[in-house]
Design an enzyme around this catalytic site. Sequence first.
Site, short mmCIF file in Angstrom:
data_model
loop_
_atom_site.label_atom_id
_atom_site.label_comp_id
_atom_site.label_asym_id
_atom_site.label_seq_id
_atom_site.Cartn_x
_atom_site.Cartn_y
_atom_site.Cartn_z
N GLY A 62 0.63 -0.97 0.45
CA GLY A 62 0.12 -0.35 -0.29
C GLY A 62 0.81 1.94 0.40
O GLY A 62 1.99 1.19 0.23
N CYS B 254 5.17 -5.62 1.83
CA CYS B 254 6.13 -4.12 1.46
C CYS B 254 5.25 -3.34 2.78
O CYS B 254 5.95 -3.47 3.05
CB CYS B 254 5.14 -3.38 0.49
N ASN C 284 8.78 -1.83 -4.81
CA ASN C 284 8.57 -0.06 -4.57
C ASN C 284 7.81 0.18 -3.03
O ASN C 284 6.80 0.13 -2.65
CB ASN C 284 6.50 -0.32 -5.71
N HIS D 48 8.43 -7.22 -3.96
CA HIS D 48 6.75 -7.53 -4.40
C HIS D 48 7.02 -9.51 -4.84
O HIS D 48 7.50 -9.97 -5.71
CB HIS D 48 6.41 -7.01 -5.37
N GLU E 199 4.96 -11.76 -5.24
CA GLU E 199 4.32 -11.44 -6.02
C GLU E 199 4.42 -11.55 -8.01
O GLU E 199 4.27 -11.25 -9.30
CB GLU E 199 3.02 -11.08 -5.89
#
Length: 363
Positions: free
Chosen positions: A219, A246, A288, A331, A333
């Site tokens: 998020g 994250c 990120n 991440h 995924e």
Amino acid sequence: MKRQLVLENGESFIGEGFGSDSEINGEVVFNTGMTGYQEVLTDPSYYGQIVTLTYPLIGNYGINRSDNESGRPRISGLIVKEVSKTPSHWQKDKTLSDWLAEYGVPAIEGIDTRRLTKIIREHGTLRGRIVSAEAEAAKVAEELRNWPLPTDQISHVSTNSAYVTPGSGPRIVLVDFGAKQGILRECIRRGCDVVIVPYRTTASDILKLHPDGILLSNGPGDPKDVPEAVRMVGEILGKIPLFGVCLGHQLFALASGANTVKMRFGHRGVNHPVRDLHTGKFMITSQNHGFTVEEESLKDTELEITHLAINDGTIEGLRHKRYPAFSVQFHPEASPGPDDSQGLFDDFLKMVNEYKKEGVRLA
């Protein structure tokens, strides 16, 4: 139409506008990925940010209906060296420019993105605004310096109500802080019965769903802006197996007594090397984030470091020494990016199944 990017430090760049012709403020960041721009632009973790893509040509395969990580672009604005006017791909539905215009997202091309990236690396992330070329840069810069960065990003990207993606496997409650579609996809691929809940869901309400495991999603923003989520995680720890990704990793750390700090310019790209301290293996990861767990703050906690970033030594993974709980900053995924770390979802489900077999799951 000429547009201008103005930074809070007074720097300005003139380029050609595309997408929407609106003006927008945002935190200017950069992403080093060579491909996967659609996944980047729809990643809810970028909410409120003006994203600079360092690869020189963007938009060459257009926009399709398969690669979204959420229902719409989540960025505030986009900066590229060159945008493709004639994209070519068999799945293409529209051009990048038309898609951004549809959702009111302004963009600018033709500026020196290498110089801009160097400025961000030197000064850290900066407030910026995409405006008309005629705007007075000094005045805009002064306004930006007085503009407070938002603290409510998660409220704009989390689901408003709970919903279920049924499956025959373990029941996983996915707490949505701005979850990428890829996280849900990996759970579905493994047959999980997934209940997606809003970020403000309390621990007691989560436990009423009788979960076998809790997954804390990615998020946007500062994890300290959602103290209610930190409290929820603290009340869940030790009762249900937990996996944080994250932002979820940072919330897990805060709930365990550690501290998080803002990074100079963060990690944003699909080629970040990470070392698994248990196996000694290296993996290439998609990342990120603009915040990190402060290593010094781990001393008085029950957390141990499991992964480290190769480039700067920052913490990339944590595990609780007593409870069935672990997290990663990257991440797994990998949307977009490599799939080196997708096995972490299998590790999570293995932990969930082992915990169930022990017969100590809270009913």
